[in-house]
Write a protein that holds these residues in place. Sequence first.
Motif, short mmCIF file in Angstrom:
data_model
loop_
_atom_site.label_atom_id
_atom_site.label_comp_id
_atom_site.label_asym_id
_atom_site.label_seq_id
_atom_site.Cartn_x
_atom_site.Cartn_y
_atom_site.Cartn_z
N MET A 18 9.68 -10.61 -3.44
CA MET A 18 9.29 -11.40 -4.61
C MET A 18 8.56 -10.57 -5.65
O MET A 18 8.67 -10.81 -6.85
CB MET A 18 8.43 -12.59 -4.18
N VAL A 19 7.83 -9.55 -5.20
CA VAL A 19 7.06 -8.71 -6.12
C VAL A 19 7.90 -7.56 -6.67
O VAL A 19 7.76 -7.18 -7.83
CB VAL A 19 5.80 -8.16 -5.41
N SER A 20 8.79 -6.99 -5.84
CA SER A 20 9.53 -5.80 -6.25
C SER A 20 10.94 -5.81 -5.65
O SER A 20 11.25 -5.05 -4.74
CB SER A 20 8.76 -4.55 -5.81
N GLU A 21 11.79 -6.66 -6.19
CA GLU A 21 13.14 -6.82 -5.63
C GLU A 21 14.04 -5.62 -5.87
O GLU A 21 15.08 -5.49 -5.24
CB GLU A 21 13.79 -8.09 -6.17
N ARG A 49 3.05 -0.96 -5.27
CA ARG A 49 1.65 -1.04 -4.84
C ARG A 49 1.25 -2.49 -4.55
O ARG A 49 0.58 -2.78 -3.56
CB ARG A 49 0.73 -0.43 -5.89
N GLU A 50 1.66 -3.38 -5.43
CA GLU A 50 1.36 -4.81 -5.24
C GLU A 50 2.05 -5.35 -3.98
O GLU A 50 1.45 -6.10 -3.22
CB GLU A 50 1.80 -5.61 -6.47
N ALA A 51 3.28 -4.95 -3.75
CA ALA A 51 4.00 -5.37 -2.55
C ALA A 51 3.27 -4.92 -1.29
O ALA A 51 3.14 -5.68 -0.33
CB ALA A 51 5.43 -4.82 -2.55
N ALA A 52 2.76 -3.70 -1.30
CA ALA A 52 2.00 -3.21 -0.14
C ALA A 52 0.71 -4.01 0.04
O ALA A 52 0.33 -4.31 1.17
CB ALA A 52 1.70 -1.73 -0.31
N ARG A 53 0.07 -4.37 -1.08
CA ARG A 53 -1.18 -5.14 -1.00
C ARG A 53 -0.96 -6.54 -0.45
O ARG A 53 -1.80 -7.05 0.29
CB ARG A 53 -1.83 -5.25 -2.38
N VAL A 54 0.14 -7.18 -0.81
CA VAL A 54 0.36 -8.57 -0.39
C VAL A 54 1.10 -8.71 0.94
O VAL A 54 1.22 -9.82 1.45
CB VAL A 54 1.10 -9.39 -1.49
N CYS A 55 1.54 -7.62 1.51
CA CYS A 55 2.26 -7.68 2.79
C CYS A 55 1.31 -8.15 3.89
O CYS A 55 0.35 -7.46 4.21
CB CYS A 55 2.84 -6.32 3.15
N ALA A 57 1.71 -8.26 7.04
CA ALA A 57 1.81 -7.47 8.27
C ALA A 57 1.41 -6.00 8.05
O ALA A 57 1.44 -5.21 8.99
CB ALA A 57 3.24 -7.52 8.82
N LEU A 58 1.08 -5.64 6.81
CA LEU A 58 0.76 -4.25 6.47
C LEU A 58 1.89 -3.31 6.89
O LEU A 58 1.65 -2.23 7.43
CB LEU A 58 -0.56 -3.83 7.11
N ALA A 59 3.12 -3.72 6.61
CA ALA A 59 4.30 -2.97 7.03
C ALA A 59 4.78 -1.97 6.00
O ALA A 59 5.78 -1.28 6.23
CB ALA A 59 5.42 -3.95 7.38
N ILE A 60 4.11 -1.89 4.85
CA ILE A 60 4.52 -0.98 3.78
C ILE A 60 3.45 0.09 3.59
O ILE A 60 2.29 -0.21 3.39
CB ILE A 60 4.71 -1.75 2.46
N GLU A 61 3.89 1.34 3.67
CA GLU A 61 3.00 2.47 3.42
C GLU A 61 3.49 3.23 2.20
O GLU A 61 4.68 3.37 1.98
CB GLU A 61 2.96 3.41 4.63
N ILE A 62 2.53 3.70 1.42
CA ILE A 62 2.85 4.45 0.20
C ILE A 62 2.18 5.81 0.28
O ILE A 62 0.99 5.91 0.55
CB ILE A 62 2.33 3.71 -1.04
N ASP A 63 2.96 6.84 0.00
CA ASP A 63 2.43 8.20 -0.10
C ASP A 63 2.51 8.59 -1.56
O ASP A 63 3.59 8.76 -2.11
CB ASP A 63 3.24 9.15 0.78
N GLU A 64 1.34 8.68 -2.17
CA GLU A 64 1.28 9.03 -3.60
C GLU A 64 1.25 10.53 -3.68
O GLU A 64 1.28 11.20 -4.53
CB GLU A 64 0.06 8.42 -4.26
#
Length: 64
Positions: A18-21, A49-55, A57-64
């Motif tokens: 919903m945040v980043s299709e 970033r927003e998708a990771a915040r609202v997940c 299950a914390l199933a999204i990791e971002i490496d900046e």
Amino acid sequence: MKVVVDQVKCVGSGQCVMVSEEVFDQRDEDGVVVLLQEEPAEDQHEGVREAARVCPALAIEIDE
């Protein structure tokens, strides 16, 4: 930015889609996250970033 998803952790809530299709989708059979773009374009970074915040299950990791 590099995105990694943990399909084992995913609970299929669909918040990321919903945040980043453009970057995330869900499998039809069980709703588990599918990563469409491992390295999204810069104009998609905030959505990822927003998708990771609202997940939940914390199933999204971002490496900046």
